[in-house]
Design a protein around this motif. Structure first.
Motif, PDB file in Angstrom:
ATOM      1  N   ASP A  43       0.804  -1.228   0.000  1.00 36.99           N
ATOM      2  CA  ASP A  43       0.000   0.000   0.000  1.00 36.99           C
ATOM      3  C   ASP A  43       0.831   1.268   0.000  1.00 36.99           C
ATOM      4  OD1 ASP A  43       0.987  -0.127   2.559  1.00 36.99           O
ATOM      5  OD2 ASP A  43      -0.959  -0.414   3.539  1.00 36.99           O
ATOM      6  N   TRP A  44       2.114   1.184   0.396  1.00 40.05           N
ATOM      7  CA  TRP A  44       2.954   2.381   0.417  1.00 40.05           C
ATOM      8  C   TRP A  44       3.482   2.756  -0.969  1.00 40.05           C
ATOM      9  CZ3 TRP A  44       7.357   0.619  -1.629  1.00 40.05           C
ATOM     10  CH2 TRP A  44       7.762  -0.699  -1.370  1.00 40.05           C
ATOM     11  N   PHE A  45       3.338   1.851  -1.937  1.00 38.05           N
ATOM     12  CA  PHE A  45       3.843   2.136  -3.295  1.00 38.05           C
ATOM     13  C   PHE A  45       2.742   2.817  -4.102  1.00 38.05           C
ATOM     14  CE2 PHE A  45       4.958   1.044  -7.731  1.00 38.05           C
ATOM     15  CZ  PHE A  45       6.263   1.516  -7.749  1.00 38.05           C
ATOM     16  N   ALA A  46       2.893   4.126  -4.304  1.00 46.80           N
ATOM     17  CA  ALA A  46       1.880   4.910  -5.006  1.00 46.80           C
ATOM     18  C   ALA A  46       2.150   4.922  -6.503  1.00 46.80           C
ATOM     19  CB  ALA A  46       1.860   6.339  -4.463  1.00 46.80           C
ATOM     20  N   ARG A  47       1.076   5.102  -7.297  1.00 45.17           N
ATOM     21  CA  ARG A  47       1.208   5.093  -8.760  1.00 45.17           C
ATOM     22  C   ARG A  47       2.211   6.124  -9.282  1.00 45.17           C
ATOM     23  NH1 ARG A  47      -1.237   2.863 -12.959  1.00 45.17           N
ATOM     24  NH2 ARG A  47      -2.716   1.789 -11.602  1.00 45.17           N
ATOM     25  N   PRO A  48       2.289   7.355  -8.723  1.00 46.94           N
ATOM     26  CA  PRO A  48       3.294   8.313  -9.233  1.00 46.94           C
ATOM     27  C   PRO A  48       4.734   7.826  -9.099  1.00 46.94           C
ATOM     28  CG  PRO A  48       1.624   9.443  -7.936  1.00 46.94           C
ATOM     29  CD  PRO A  48       1.386   7.988  -7.731  1.00 46.94           C
ATOM     30  N   MET A  49       4.958   6.862  -8.228  1.00 48.11           N
ATOM     31  CA  MET A  49       6.311   6.333  -8.061  1.00 48.11           C
ATOM     32  C   MET A  49       6.773   5.536  -9.284  1.00 48.11           C
ATOM     33  SD  MET A  49       6.456   4.941  -4.127  1.00 48.11           S
ATOM     34  CE  MET A  49       6.793   6.016  -2.738  1.00 48.11           C
ATOM     35  N   GLU A  50       5.836   4.971 -10.037  1.00 50.58           N
ATOM     36  CA  GLU A  50       6.179   4.043 -11.108  1.00 50.58           C
ATOM     37  C   GLU A  50       7.071   4.684 -12.165  1.00 50.58           C
ATOM     38  OE1 GLU A  50       2.675   2.238 -12.700  1.00 50.58           O
ATOM     39  OE2 GLU A  50       1.966   1.533 -10.733  1.00 50.58           O
ATOM     40  N   ALA A  51       6.633   5.830 -12.705  1.00 51.00           N
ATOM     41  CA  ALA A  51       7.409   6.491 -13.749  1.00 51.00           C
ATOM     42  C   ALA A  51       8.763   6.945 -13.232  1.00 51.00           C
ATOM     43  CB  ALA A  51       6.620   7.681 -14.318  1.00 51.00           C
ATOM     44  N   ARG A  52       8.794   7.421 -12.000  1.00 50.12           N
ATOM     45  CA  ARG A  52      10.068   7.867 -11.414  1.00 50.12           C
ATOM     46  C   ARG A  52      11.023   6.695 -11.222  1.00 50.12           C
ATOM     47  NH1 ARG A  52       8.639  10.387  -5.996  1.00 50.12           N
ATOM     48  NH2 ARG A  52      10.857  10.934  -5.983  1.00 50.12           N
ATOM     49  N   LEU A  53      10.473   5.539 -10.851  1.00 47.40           N
ATOM     50  CA  LEU A  53      11.318   4.364 -10.664  1.00 47.40           C
ATOM     51  C   LEU A  53      11.905   3.901 -11.991  1.00 47.40           C
ATOM     52  CD1 LEU A  53      12.437   2.174  -8.802  1.00 47.40           C
ATOM     53  CD2 LEU A  53      10.336   0.864  -9.208  1.00 47.40           C
ATOM     54  N   VAL A  54      11.082   3.834 -13.020  1.00 47.61           N
ATOM     55  CA  VAL A  54      11.563   3.411 -14.333  1.00 47.61           C
ATOM     56  C   VAL A  54      12.627   4.375 -14.847  1.00 47.61           C
ATOM     57  CG1 VAL A  54      10.912   3.065 -16.752  1.00 47.61           C
ATOM     58  CG2 VAL A  54       9.440   2.202 -14.922  1.00 47.61           C
ATOM     59  N   ALA A  55      12.493   5.651 -14.521  1.00 44.01           N
ATOM     60  CA  ALA A  55      13.467   6.659 -14.950  1.00 44.01           C
ATOM     61  C   ALA A  55      14.760   6.600 -14.144  1.00 44.01           C
ATOM     62  CB  ALA A  55      12.854   8.054 -14.851  1.00 44.01           C
ATOM     63  N   GLY A  56      14.780   5.794 -13.096  1.00 47.15           N
ATOM     64  CA  GLY A  56      15.986   5.677 -12.280  1.00 47.15           C
ATOM     65  C   GLY A  56      16.200   6.830 -11.329  1.00 47.15           C
ATOM     66  N   ASP A  57      15.128   7.505 -10.942  1.00 46.00           N
ATOM     67  CA  ASP A  57      15.233   8.623 -10.005  1.00 46.00           C
ATOM     68  C   ASP A  57      15.746   8.096  -8.656  1.00 46.00           C
ATOM     69  OD1 ASP A  57      14.936  10.716  -8.266  1.00 46.00           O
ATOM     70  OD2 ASP A  57      12.829  11.113  -8.738  1.00 46.00           O
ATOM     71  N   PRO A  58      16.935   8.491  -8.235  1.00 42.71           N
ATOM     72  CA  PRO A  58      17.461   7.951  -6.970  1.00 42.71           C
ATOM     73  C   PRO A  58      16.631   8.347  -5.756  1.00 42.71           C
ATOM     74  CG  PRO A  58      18.855   9.731  -7.777  1.00 42.71           C
ATOM     75  CD  PRO A  58      17.882   9.432  -8.863  1.00 42.71           C
ATOM     76  N   LYS A  59      15.929   9.485  -5.853  1.00 42.32           N
ATOM     77  CA  LYS A  59      15.119   9.924  -4.715  1.00 42.32           C
ATOM     78  C   LYS A  59      13.957   8.958  -4.462  1.00 42.32           C
ATOM     79  CE  LYS A  59      17.319  13.778  -3.728  1.00 42.32           C
ATOM     80  NZ  LYS A  59      16.710  15.095  -3.957  1.00 42.32           N
ATOM     81  N   VAL A  60      13.373   8.417  -5.524  1.00 41.92           N
ATOM     82  CA  VAL A  60      12.259   7.492  -5.311  1.00 41.92           C
ATOM     83  C   VAL A  60      12.772   6.158  -4.777  1.00 41.92           C
ATOM     84  CG1 VAL A  60      12.106   6.318  -7.564  1.00 41.92           C
ATOM     85  CG2 VAL A  60      10.028   6.785  -6.265  1.00 41.92           C
ATOM     86  N   ILE A  61      14.005   5.793  -5.146  1.00 45.36           N
ATOM     87  CA  ILE A  61      14.584   4.572  -4.576  1.00 45.36           C
ATOM     88  C   ILE A  61      14.803   4.771  -3.078  1.00 45.36           C
ATOM     89  CG2 ILE A  61      16.628   3.086  -4.584  1.00 45.36           C
ATOM     90  CD1 ILE A  61      16.807   3.514  -7.590  1.00 45.36           C
ATOM     91  N   GLN A  62      15.256   5.958  -2.689  1.00 48.70           N
ATOM     92  CA  GLN A  62      15.388   6.266  -1.265  1.00 48.70           C
ATOM     93  C   GLN A  62      14.027   6.158  -0.560  1.00 48.70           C
ATOM     94  OE1 GLN A  62      16.957  10.250  -1.338  1.00 48.70           O
ATOM     95  NE2 GLN A  62      19.085   9.574  -1.259  1.00 48.70           N
ATOM     96  N   GLU A  63      12.983   6.705  -1.205  1.00 47.72           N
ATOM     97  CA  GLU A  63      11.644   6.680  -0.612  1.00 47.72           C
ATOM     98  C   GLU A  63      11.145   5.247  -0.447  1.00 47.72           C
ATOM     99  OE1 GLU A  63       9.168   9.102  -3.087  1.00 47.72           O
ATOM    100  OE2 GLU A  63      10.539  10.827  -2.985  1.00 47.72           O
TER     101      GLU A  63
END
Length: 687
Positions: free
Chosen positions: A470-490
């Protein structure tokens, strides 16, 4: 006229290809584009574990000498096949026990996954004793009609059953060099400190500074030291990072350099170190031992009270370490605050010569204590700033097996990050960034430490798993695929402390690319560094030695044959990356071997474990001591278990029982096979 299709020539169908993985039982598996195949022991066709092979599926129920393929077959139902040919060999040498059988010397491979003895002529090596551990070079690989032949290349040990023979095997398998050339030994023996010559050549005299080292308690080579002073007139902290000046003693293309270049790194095994440099240099003249003068390459890093780098100076210097601390002793001093040396810390602070004996000097102890406290404070500020920039820190645990004097395991010690290790790590990261930035700004050659961003598809494949939480929100998906290190931290922060925390951390860590050496700067993703190199360990890493030479040339003048070394940088970077992988694998295998030896006394006992890998044939489970082994699918129950590769899980078709990566389960240690360094587990308790 229409062509008769029945009579047309057909193109031969390509046979599946893949790398064969041979088990200790003699059978194997080959993963191909068409799927995974089971290879009966009788159908290996002379293939060794790791060979690239071409295979042909066996007809269902086909019989050979009264047996069907199913009689030797795979219990999980994978189709059986036979090896048609070996396309590419993974081994040109084999390590094993030498047995005299006149007129032959027969080498029985120590690795049970290589089920072929290698025959040598006894007359070619009559001095090799029966039972010795040897490395044999293969001249003729086995076929269905002939045995493997070869010749003894090196005797690794006089006997194959000594306590240290297992590590000898690992050294042999990885072809690690353990003997230095006569020229390298002569170069090392001839090296001298020459303090007056150093000062005359422009080295700064820093012997009055309070310099100290922090290293593992069992370290012998000290290639980095610290100093810290507050400059009141500027309001800045001067953090000195002093690195052993190996480049002074190891010039390009000298005998000792050629040996070091081939090795590329020291290898830290469970019971020994295979050094990159001869001990006369690594353990003595280059090592920043307390109480003795040493040459260094020094980085003075001037920081404000918020830990920000304001300016820096890079130069060669003469230093004299005032104290040596272990990580445990430094942590004890940090825990006790500024009040002087912690109880039990004095022994490590003692060194050769007068003011090095900090353990017996309360003033010196206090000098260390406040410096440690301020270094730790600045390190935490640097660490926080790196996290804000996108640096990713995976919480990992390192295990080291403690051995007795005979090399037998007595305990497994777990190491985690502490304030003392962070203190050193942050100082070294800043020094590495500073030197790399200096060389890049001057457009000077360098070997960079490069860590590229993870591939989008590798990160994207994790989304179906993360969507279950439940903590994984849909806006995280695109950021994760893009390799955003901040979302990996989150993601790491959100999953920490939850039941799925192990799963999430494991999957993200596996998606990361491996850091490598390159002659061009591509940044360091994991550290959030725009430019990075390895400068701080020239005693044990060849790229650091190269960086020291580049830095020296940039600060003073280019030496003779400098262009020759610059031209070799691409090869040196690639070779060093390859040898680092070899060294890491050998070190890992040596620890695993000693863990299995230690855990052999606990067969039949139950443990809590985490599922660390999932395959069609079972689960890999990791104990809290980090030892890992296989829980075969047959041990999960009599039902069929479906392998869901996308979700990293096995699911029973009758009960619906599921086992997935990161799940904690209770297991019982069923066997500990020292010969193969493998553990086998069963589920603990009734099923």
């Amino acid at each position: 006229m229409a062509r008769n299709r029945r009579g047309a020539r057909r193109r031969p169908k390509a046979n599946p290809r893949g790398v064969v993985s041979v088990s200790a039982g003699g059978f194997g598996f080959v993963q191909t584009a068409e799927g995974e195949y089971f290879i009966p022991a009788s159908s290996l066709g002379g293939a060794f574990d790791g060979d690239l092979v071409e295979i042909a599926p066996l007809r269902s129920g086909a019989r050979k000498k009264g047996r069907s393929a199913a009689d030797e077959g795979d219990m999980s139902g994978r189709p059986a096949a036979r090896v048609l040919s070996v396309v590419d060999r993974a081994h040109d040498t084999v390590v094993g026990r030498y047995e005299v059988a006149e007129p032959f010397g027969v080498v029985v491979p120590a690795d049970p996954r290589i089920p072929y003895d290698v025959f040598t002529m006894r007359a070619e090596a009559p001095e090799v004793p029966d039972g010795a551990l040897v490395r044999v070079r293969i001249a003729q690989f086995p076929t269905r009609r002939s045995a493997a032949t070869g010749f003894v290349e090196e005797v690794l040990a006089e006997t194959s059953d000594a306590p240290r023979a297992g590590i000898d095997l690992i050294i042999g398998r990885h072809k690690l060099e353990t003997v230095f050339s006569e020229g390298a030994l002569a170069d090392a023996a001839a090296a001298v400190l020459d303090e007056e010559g150093a000062l005359a050549a422009g080295y700064r005299d820093l012997r009055s500074r309070f310099v100290f080292t922090i290293d593992p308690a069992d370290a012998k080579d000290f290639d980095d030291a610290l100093s810290l002073d507050f400059l009141e007139e500027e309001g800045l902290w001067r953090l000195g990072v002093h690195i052993a000046d190996v480049s002074h003693y190891v010039p390009w293309n000298s005998s000792v350099d050629l040996d070091a270049r081939r090795r590329a790194t020291s290898v830290y095994l469970a019971d020994r170190v295979v050094p990159m440099l001869p001990p006369a240099l690594s353990d003595e003249l280059c090592s920043l031992a307390p109480g003795v003068d040493r040459r260094s390459m020094t980085a003075d890093l001037f920081l404000n009270d918020e830990g920000e780098l304001v300016r820096y100076k890079l130069y060669p210097a003469l230093i004299r370490s005032k104290a040596r601390l272990s990580y445990g002793e430094a942590d004890a001093m940090l825990l006790n605050g500024r009040g002087g040396l912690a109880a039990g810390a004095g022994g490590a602070a003692n060194g050769a010569g007068g003011d090095a004996a900090a353990g017996g000097d309360a003033a010196a102890g206090g000098a260390i204590a406040w410096r440690l406290a301020e270094c730790s404070r600045l390190a935490k500020l640097r660490e926080a700033a790196r996290a804000r920039a996108g640096g990713i820190d995976f919480a990992t645990t390192e295990a080291k097996v403690a051995l007795d004097a005979e090399g037998r395991p007595v305990d497994i010690v777990l190491r985690k990050k502490t304030d003392a290790t962070r203190l050193i790590e942050e100082a070294m990261i800043l020094a590495n960034e500073t030197v790399a930035g200096f060389l890049e700004a001057k457009r000077f050659p360098c070997i960079y430490r490069v860590h590229e961003a993870p591939a989008s598809d590798a990160l994207g494949s994790l989304i179906p798993v993360f969507q279950e939480f439940d903590w994984f929100a849909r806006p995280m998906e695109a950021r994760l695929v893009a390799g955003d290190p901040k979302v990996i931290q989150e993601i790491l922060a959100a999953s920490a402390g939850r039941s799925e925390g192990e799963l999430v951390s494991s999957l993200l860590l596996r998606a990361m690319k491996r850091a490598v050496y390159r002659p061009e700067n591509l940044g360091h993703y994991g550290l959030a560094s725009e430019v990075y190199c390895h400068f701080t360990s020239p005693i044990r890493r060849y790229p650091d030695l190269v960086v020291h030479r580049m830095l020296r040339a940039a600060l003073a003048r280019r030496p003779e044959k400098f262009d020759q070394e610059v031209a070799a940088l691409p090869w040196i970077a690639e070779h060093s990356s390859d040898m680092e992988r070899v060294a890491d694998e050998a070190a890992r295998q040596s620890q695993e071997l000693k863990m299995v030896e230690y855990l052999a006394a606990f067969v039949g006992q139950s443990f809590s474990a985490v599922v660390s890998g999932v395959a069609s044939y079972g689960l890999y489970v990791r104990l809290d001591c980090t030892a890992e082994g296989l829980l075969p699918v047959r041990a999960l129950g009599d039902e069929y278990f479906f392998f869901d590769a996308a979700r990293y899980q096995l699911a029973g078709d009758e009960t619906g029982a599921t086992y997935r990566l990161g799940q904690r389960i209770a297991v019982m240690l069923k066997s500990a096979d020292v010969a193969t360094s493998s553990l086998e587990f069963a589920l603990a308790g009734p099923r």
